[in-house]
Design a protein around this motif. Structure first.
Motif, PDB file in Angstrom:
ATOM      1  N   VAL A 254       0.815  -1.225   0.000  1.00  0.00           N
ATOM      2  CA  VAL A 254       0.000   0.000   0.000  1.00  0.00           C
ATOM      3  C   VAL A 254       0.846   1.272   0.000  1.00  0.00           C
ATOM      4  CG1 VAL A 254      -1.988  -1.115   1.076  1.00  0.00           C
ATOM      5  CG2 VAL A 254      -0.256  -0.052   2.538  1.00  0.00           C
ATOM      6  N   THR A 255       2.153   1.098  -0.175  1.00  0.00           N
ATOM      7  CA  THR A 255       3.024   2.279  -0.106  1.00  0.00           C
ATOM      8  C   THR A 255       2.712   3.277  -1.218  1.00  0.00           C
ATOM      9  OG1 THR A 255       5.289   3.054   0.157  1.00  0.00           O
ATOM     10  CG2 THR A 255       4.969   1.239  -1.382  1.00  0.00           C
ATOM     11  N   GLY A 256       2.295   2.768  -2.379  1.00  0.00           N
ATOM     12  CA  GLY A 256       1.933   3.636  -3.508  1.00  0.00           C
ATOM     13  C   GLY A 256       0.717   4.503  -3.196  1.00  0.00           C
ATOM     14  N   LEU A 257      -0.087   4.068  -2.239  1.00  0.00           N
ATOM     15  CA  LEU A 257      -1.270   4.836  -1.838  1.00  0.00           C
ATOM     16  C   LEU A 257      -0.939   5.770  -0.680  1.00  0.00           C
ATOM     17  CD1 LEU A 257      -3.785   1.827  -1.832  1.00  0.00           C
ATOM     18  CD2 LEU A 257      -3.516   3.567  -3.618  1.00  0.00           C
ATOM     19  N   ASN A 258       0.352   5.831  -0.328  1.00  0.00           N
ATOM     20  CA  ASN A 258       0.801   6.654   0.784  1.00  0.00           C
ATOM     21  C   ASN A 258       0.235   6.160   2.116  1.00  0.00           C
ATOM     22  OD1 ASN A 258       2.450   8.757   1.657  1.00  0.00           O
ATOM     23  ND2 ASN A 258       0.701  10.140   1.870  1.00  0.00           N
ATOM     24  N   LEU A 259       0.002   4.822   2.206  1.00  0.00           N
ATOM     25  CA  LEU A 259      -0.538   4.233   3.435  1.00  0.00           C
ATOM     26  C   LEU A 259       0.469   3.227   3.980  1.00  0.00           C
ATOM     27  CD1 LEU A 259      -4.175   3.489   2.172  1.00  0.00           C
ATOM     28  CD2 LEU A 259      -3.461   5.414   3.617  1.00  0.00           C
ATOM     29  N   TYR A 260       0.296   2.818   5.232  1.00  0.00           N
ATOM     30  CA  TYR A 260       1.137   1.759   5.800  1.00  0.00           C
ATOM     31  C   TYR A 260       0.436   1.094   6.965  1.00  0.00           C
ATOM     32  CZ  TYR A 260       2.483   4.586   9.900  1.00  0.00           C
ATOM     33  OH  TYR A 260       2.466   5.309  11.064  1.00  0.00           O
ATOM     34  N   TYR A 261       0.956  -0.078   7.363  1.00  0.00           N
ATOM     35  CA  TYR A 261       0.458  -0.785   8.544  1.00  0.00           C
ATOM     36  C   TYR A 261       1.441  -0.502   9.672  1.00  0.00           C
ATOM     37  CZ  TYR A 261      -0.673  -4.601  11.724  1.00  0.00           C
ATOM     38  OH  TYR A 261      -0.997  -5.328  12.853  1.00  0.00           O
ATOM     39  N   ALA A 262       0.936   0.056  10.774  1.00  0.00           N
ATOM     40  CA  ALA A 262       1.827   0.660  11.766  1.00  0.00           C
ATOM     41  C   ALA A 262       2.685  -0.297  12.617  1.00  0.00           C
ATOM     42  CB  ALA A 262       1.032   1.596  12.670  1.00  0.00           C
ATOM     43  N   PRO A 263       2.134  -1.368  13.209  1.00  0.00           N
ATOM     44  CA  PRO A 263       2.994  -2.165  14.101  1.00  0.00           C
ATOM     45  C   PRO A 263       4.203  -2.742  13.356  1.00  0.00           C
ATOM     46  CG  PRO A 263       0.691  -2.697  14.482  1.00  0.00           C
ATOM     47  CD  PRO A 263       0.748  -1.858  13.232  1.00  0.00           C
ATOM     48  N   ASP A 264       5.378  -2.523  13.929  1.00  0.00           N
ATOM     49  CA  ASP A 264       6.608  -2.906  13.232  1.00  0.00           C
ATOM     50  C   ASP A 264       7.548  -3.695  14.154  1.00  0.00           C
ATOM     51  OD1 ASP A 264       7.058  -0.764  14.875  1.00  0.00           O
ATOM     52  OD2 ASP A 264       8.441   0.273  13.542  1.00  0.00           O
ATOM     53  N   PRO A 265       7.164  -4.940  14.499  1.00  0.00           N
ATOM     54  CA  PRO A 265       8.091  -5.754  15.292  1.00  0.00           C
ATOM     55  C   PRO A 265       9.421  -5.885  14.548  1.00  0.00           C
ATOM     56  CG  PRO A 265       6.337  -7.106  14.337  1.00  0.00           C
ATOM     57  CD  PRO A 265       5.976  -5.689  14.087  1.00  0.00           C
ATOM     58  N   SER A 266      10.499  -6.103  15.300  1.00  0.00           N
ATOM     59  CA  SER A 266      11.812  -6.073  14.650  1.00  0.00           C
ATOM     60  C   SER A 266      11.952  -7.178  13.608  1.00  0.00           C
ATOM     61  CB  SER A 266      12.920  -6.158  15.692  1.00  0.00           C
ATOM     62  OG  SER A 266      12.742  -7.309  16.474  1.00  0.00           O
ATOM     63  N   SER A 267      11.103  -8.205  13.703  1.00  0.00           N
ATOM     64  CA  SER A 267      11.169  -9.301  12.718  1.00  0.00           C
ATOM     65  C   SER A 267      10.262  -9.027  11.524  1.00  0.00           C
ATOM     66  CB  SER A 267      10.735 -10.597  13.387  1.00  0.00           C
ATOM     67  OG  SER A 267       9.457 -10.427  13.985  1.00  0.00           O
ATOM     68  N   GLN A 268       9.872  -7.781  11.286  1.00  0.00           N
ATOM     69  CA  GLN A 268       8.796  -7.501  10.336  1.00  0.00           C
ATOM     70  C   GLN A 268       9.064  -7.931   8.891  1.00  0.00           C
ATOM     71  OE1 GLN A 268       9.563  -2.718   9.807  1.00  0.00           O
ATOM     72  NE2 GLN A 268       7.511  -3.435   9.642  1.00  0.00           N
ATOM     73  N   ILE A 269      10.329  -8.126   8.542  1.00  0.00           N
ATOM     74  CA  ILE A 269      10.630  -8.607   7.188  1.00  0.00           C
ATOM     75  C   ILE A 269      10.104 -10.035   7.018  1.00  0.00           C
ATOM     76  CG2 ILE A 269      12.479  -9.158   5.548  1.00  0.00           C
ATOM     77  CD1 ILE A 269      14.265  -7.242   7.109  1.00  0.00           C
ATOM     78  N   ALA A 270      10.179 -10.805   8.104  1.00  0.00           N
ATOM     79  CA  ALA A 270       9.871 -12.224   8.005  1.00  0.00           C
ATOM     80  C   ALA A 270       8.575 -12.634   8.689  1.00  0.00           C
ATOM     81  CB  ALA A 270      11.022 -13.039   8.606  1.00  0.00           C
ATOM     82  N   CYS A 271       8.212 -11.986   9.785  1.00  0.00           N
ATOM     83  CA  CYS A 271       7.092 -12.490  10.590  1.00  0.00           C
ATOM     84  C   CYS A 271       5.773 -12.300   9.854  1.00  0.00           C
ATOM     85  CB  CYS A 271       7.058 -11.809  11.956  1.00  0.00           C
ATOM     86  SG  CYS A 271       6.761 -10.035  11.895  1.00  0.00           S
ATOM     87  N   THR A 272       4.808 -13.166  10.176  1.00  0.00           N
ATOM     88  CA  THR A 272       3.520 -13.100   9.482  1.00  0.00           C
ATOM     89  C   THR A 272       2.499 -12.367  10.340  1.00  0.00           C
ATOM     90  OG1 THR A 272       2.743 -15.191  10.393  1.00  0.00           O
ATOM     91  CG2 THR A 272       3.953 -15.292   8.294  1.00  0.00           C
ATOM     92  N   ILE A 273       1.504 -11.826   9.667  1.00  0.00           N
ATOM     93  CA  ILE A 273       0.479 -11.059  10.370  1.00  0.00           C
ATOM     94  C   ILE A 273      -0.345 -11.982  11.292  1.00  0.00           C
ATOM     95  CG2 ILE A 273      -1.095 -11.173   8.377  1.00  0.00           C
ATOM     96  CD1 ILE A 273      -0.787  -8.175  10.750  1.00  0.00           C
ATOM     97  N   GLY A 274      -0.539 -13.235  10.876  1.00  0.00           N
ATOM     98  CA  GLY A 274      -1.263 -14.179  11.744  1.00  0.00           C
ATOM     99  C   GLY A 274      -0.540 -14.368  13.068  1.00  0.00           C
ATOM    100  N   GLY A 275       0.784 -14.508  12.978  1.00  0.00           N
ATOM    101  CA  GLY A 275       1.599 -14.634  14.192  1.00  0.00           C
ATOM    102  C   GLY A 275       1.559 -13.351  15.013  1.00  0.00           C
TER     103      GLY A 275
END
Lengths: 351, 485
Positions: free
Chosen positions: B123-144
């Motif tokens: 959603v970066t092209g829409l100038n939006l983002y998802y706020a919570p950013d755990p340090s593992s955010q490259i790999a961790c899944t939203i379900g987790g």
């Protein structure tokens, strides 16, 4: 005064004799939910602020503490309850506010009651005195049973103590009104929010859009300039009048429906008389439609509706839940209140 | 034929061979999550692809009474997804589609296996983002993330996972598909959305998540401040917040953490400082400029020896680089390290750090501290060498003492990593028997057979009694009939 042991004794006695209790705080919201039944249990005497740490942004108070007492200590430190709850009278208590889970005009931008709930001390329906959550911002130990106390209307426990996160009050607030249709208002609000305008309230009534801006002085100045020259400055008190339902719009004894839908939902104008708050997420409606019809209309948009005030309050007033979901809610009620004595039927007939 | 064999045979009918792992070698990568010291091989690994497959797996598990451990990317740090030898491990990684992006209502509906960062990227092209950013955010899944109620460095201003999701679709263990919450964020009934969030896979299987998206702040600036005294740095945090400023992030590192990070990243950190604070402010241009000016002054008045304001986004990224690399940086100076995750009221920081440093000498184990200072979430990193006999146990004992201290100071044993299997003993310190019984009863309300991730997050009363760590509530010991030594 700490009345927790007295209240505990009353609950244990009621559980022993299967006596339904009607939990009464400031009695300011007795109109809300289904008609209260049972023996009144006064809880407002259990009051007093226990701990307020402005530097930690936390406040713990007994459930019966009045909102006005809480505001007076928060004001001293220029802090606020971020969910801007309505009081509906002078006697509203903290526990009643949390139990009803109602939030004011700021809600879409800062969040709801449960978002700021950090912990509770609660009496269960068997008189167990439990502490769930803690007075800190981050806590993932154990299931989150404290947030569900918000909007449970006392059916899961009597809130002896409540810990909330508070926020700094905005340095500056300014309110504007401008003439426009609802469609234009929706489009403009969307655009302004995408440009990060410092909006903290937005309501549409009678072809007028009302906006509040909050933040540091400079950003309010630049924000109000970018909102165009067509706007008029209005008194900030408008939002309190709206929140407390003292605007002329609300001066009717007819059933008042609250409809929560996504911002972009287009609901039929001819359904009745509308006031659109929360930038479109909360809409107030006086209509000749039945509650069932209003709920169907809201559900079709992915939302829900309730009979907020007036009308028949012996049937269910909140959106009907799907049977498997209600089954789980009943089991949760059973866990916390096995004798079914805490405000039974106040929220739903079956809870 | 024992139940397990019937169960495996049934799985073979549900899943193709490449999505049902049974060989010992294939199971090795699944023996643990991010908490690598605790390993156990699962009975089997199932990698379903459709809702119907998950439903069929649950039906088989119910029939044969086989427990299920659900796993996302396996980055969790408390062993929440650690398998059991008698349980099926169900990997949700193939549910990795973004189903809907609702630009105007600023939400996205995603499957549980979507990576945290992938949402913001989409959603970066829409100038939006998802706020919570755990340090593992490259790999961790939203379900987790939902299962653990993940945080991150920006949760002071933007909240935890629980504040940033609107709706969940879950499968109960009984196979019922339920929608919890709704797209408006104001749903009727009890707040089961909050109850599900952070429930560590023990109440239901998350099949879909509707997340809230935020508009990217137009401007952000970071301030790096050095202090000769760590308590003064703690006081500075209080001064900023008391002044009515909520930074987007407010992080602290102590001297050992600063040195390790600087050696590794060369971010330009002052290596002589007792502590550094990194404070990020975001919002409109004018808001950020105004707040920065005030924060710099507050930091100086609080006794900061050096205050630097980022001049551009590159410099801001450099200020953050050391903090974000703190864990791997510490990994370079010690063969092993154990990450703790206690939360304390900030006013208790001085006492807690002094105790930790005294215990560090007592156990002869070094400690580096990184701290989400704005919300009181402390991550002491205990440095040890697993190859030295007894050091792992020593590090664990040390860790448990830190967590008990956090509880004593009015805090909690876990701010964002979860209890999992790691902190079961520490749960006995934080909760009394009535409270633990309540948690078990809630689990039973969702999962009467007790098949979803059993044994995690909430210890049995028996375990706590045996440990002798059971919280004494109002002077009354729970289970007075049990003998204690």
């Amino acid at each position: 005064m700490d009345l927790s042991s007295d209240l505990q004794a009353s609950v244990i006695e009621a559980a022993g004799s299967h006596t339904a209790l009607n939990i009464v705080g400031g009695n300011s919201k007795s109109f809300y939910g289904r008609t209260p039944t049972g023996t009144s249990l006064e809880v407002s005497g259990n009051s007093g602020i226990i701990d307020y740490q402005p530097g930690e942004l936390t406040l713990t108070a007994r459930g019966g503490t009045s909102l006005s007492e809480i505001y007076s200590v928060l004001d001293e430190h220029k802090q606020m309850l971020p969910f801007e709850p309505p009081s509906f009278g002078e006697h509203a208590t903290l526990a009643g506010t949390v139990a009803c889970g109602l939030a004011g005009p700021r809600r879409p931008w800062t969040g709801s009651v449960r978002d700021y709930l950090l912990g509770v001390r609660v009496l269960t329906g068997t008189g167990k005195d439990l502490r769930i959550g803690s007075p800190i911002m981050k806590n993932v130990a154990g299931y989150d049973l404290f947030r569900p106390m918000a909007r449970a209307m006392g059916t899961l426990g009597i809130l002896l103590e409540v810990t909330l996160k508070v926020l700094p009050s905005p340095a500056c607030e300014l309110s504007l009104s401008m003439d426009c249709t609802l469609d234009d208002a929706t489009a403009w609000l969307n655009r302004w929010q995408r440009e990060s305008a410092p909006i903290s309230a937005a309501c549409h009534l009678d072809d007028t859009l009302y906006i509040r801006l909050s933040g540091p002085e400079q950003s309010i100045d630049s924000g109000s300039k970018s909102l165009g020259s067509e706007s008029n400055l209005i008194d900030n008190n408008f939002w309190k009048e709206l929140n407390e339902q003292r605007l002329a719009f609300f001066s009717s004894d007819a059933p008042l429906y609250r409809v929560n839908v996504p911002v972009t939902s287009r609901l039929p104008e001819q359904a009745g008389r509308w006031l659109v708050d929360w930038a479109g997420q909360q809409r107030w409606l006086y209509s000749s439609m039945s509650l069932d019809e209003v709920q169907l209309m809201a559900a079709a948009e992915g939302g829900n509706a309730c009979a907020f005030r007036n009308g028949n309050r012996t049937n269910d007033v909140f959106q009907t839940l799907p049977a498997p979901l209600m089954a789980i809610e009943r089991r949760i009620k059973q866990v916390l209140d096995p004798e079914h004595i805490l405000n039974p039927g106040r929220m739903y007939k079956d809870l | 034929m024992p139940d397990r064999e019937h169960f495996i045979n049934r799985l073979k009918q549900i899943l193709p061979a490449d999505r049902l792992l049974l060989d010992k070698d294939e199971l090795i990568p699944y023996e643990c999550d991010g908490l690598t010291v605790l390993r156990e091989s699962p009975l089997a690994v199932a990698i379903p692809d459709t809702l119907e497959e998950v439903q069929a797996i649950l039906a088989a598990a119910r029939k044969h009474a086989i427990p299920i451990v659900t796993r996302g990317a396996g980055t969790g740090l408390s062993g929440g997804a650690r398998p059991f030898s008698d349980a099926l491990l169900m990997s949700m990684t193939r549910f990795n589609r973004i189903l809907e992006i609702d630009e105007h209502n600023r939400s996205a509906r995603v499957e549980p296996g979507v990576r945290n960062l992938a949402i913001s990227e989409a959603v970066t092209g829409l100038n939006l983002y998802y706020a919570p950013d755990p340090s593992s955010q490259i790999a961790c899944t939203i379900g987790g993330n939902v299962a653990e109620n993940s945080g991150g460095v920006h949760c002071l201003k933007y909240g935890l996972t629980v504040h940033n999701i609107l709706e969940l679709t879950i499968l109960t263990m009984e196979g019922e598909l339920l929608t919890i919450g709704n797209a408006t964020g104001d749903a009727p009934g009890y707040d089961l959305l909050a109850l599900m969030t952070g429930s560590e896979g023990m109440l239901g299987i998350i099949m879909e998540i509707r997340v809230r998206l935020l508009v990217k702040p137009p401007c952000a600036q970071a301030i790096l401040a050095a202090f000769d005294d760590i308590e003064r740095a703690g006081d500075a945090v209080g001064a900023i917040i008391s002044a009515g400023i909520i930074p987007a992030g407010l992080e602290m590192m102590d001297n050992p953490a600063i040195r390790a990070a600087e050696d590794y990243i060369h971010a330009g950190y002052p290596v002589e400082a007792a502590a550094v604070l990194i404070c990020e402010l975001d919002g409109s241009q004018s808001e950020v400029a105004e707040s920065c000016e005030r924060v710099v002054e507050l930091l100086r008045n609080s006794g900061a020896s050096d205050v630097r304001l980022s001049r551009d986004d590159d410099e801001r990224a450099r200020f953050w680089a050391g903090r974000k690399a703190a864990f791997p940086a510490v990994g370079r100076i010690s063969p092993d390290y154990y990450v703790m995750d206690g939360t304390i009221p900030r006013s208790a920081l001085g006492i807690v750090l002094k105790k930790i440093s005294a215990w560090s000498r007592e156990y002869d184990l070094r400690v580096a501290n990184v701290f989400h200072a704005g919300d009181g979430n402390l991550h002491p990193l205990i440095l040890y060498d697993a190859n030295i006999t007894g050091e792992t146990d020593k590090a664990e004992t040390f860790g448990k003492r830190i967590l008990a201290l956090c509880v004593k100071m009015g805090g909690t044993i876990t701010g964002e990593h979860g209890v999992g299997i790691e902190k079961l003993d520490s749960m006995c310190v934080q909760f009394d028997a009535d409270e633990l019984e309540l948690f078990h009863a809630i689990k039973h309300a969702f999962d009467p057979q007790g098949l979803l991730n059993p044994g995690k997050a909430v210890p049995t009363l028996h375990r706590c009694a045996e440990l002798g760590a059971m919280h004494v509530h109002k002077g009354k010991l729970p289970f007075p009939e049990l003998e204690r030594f």
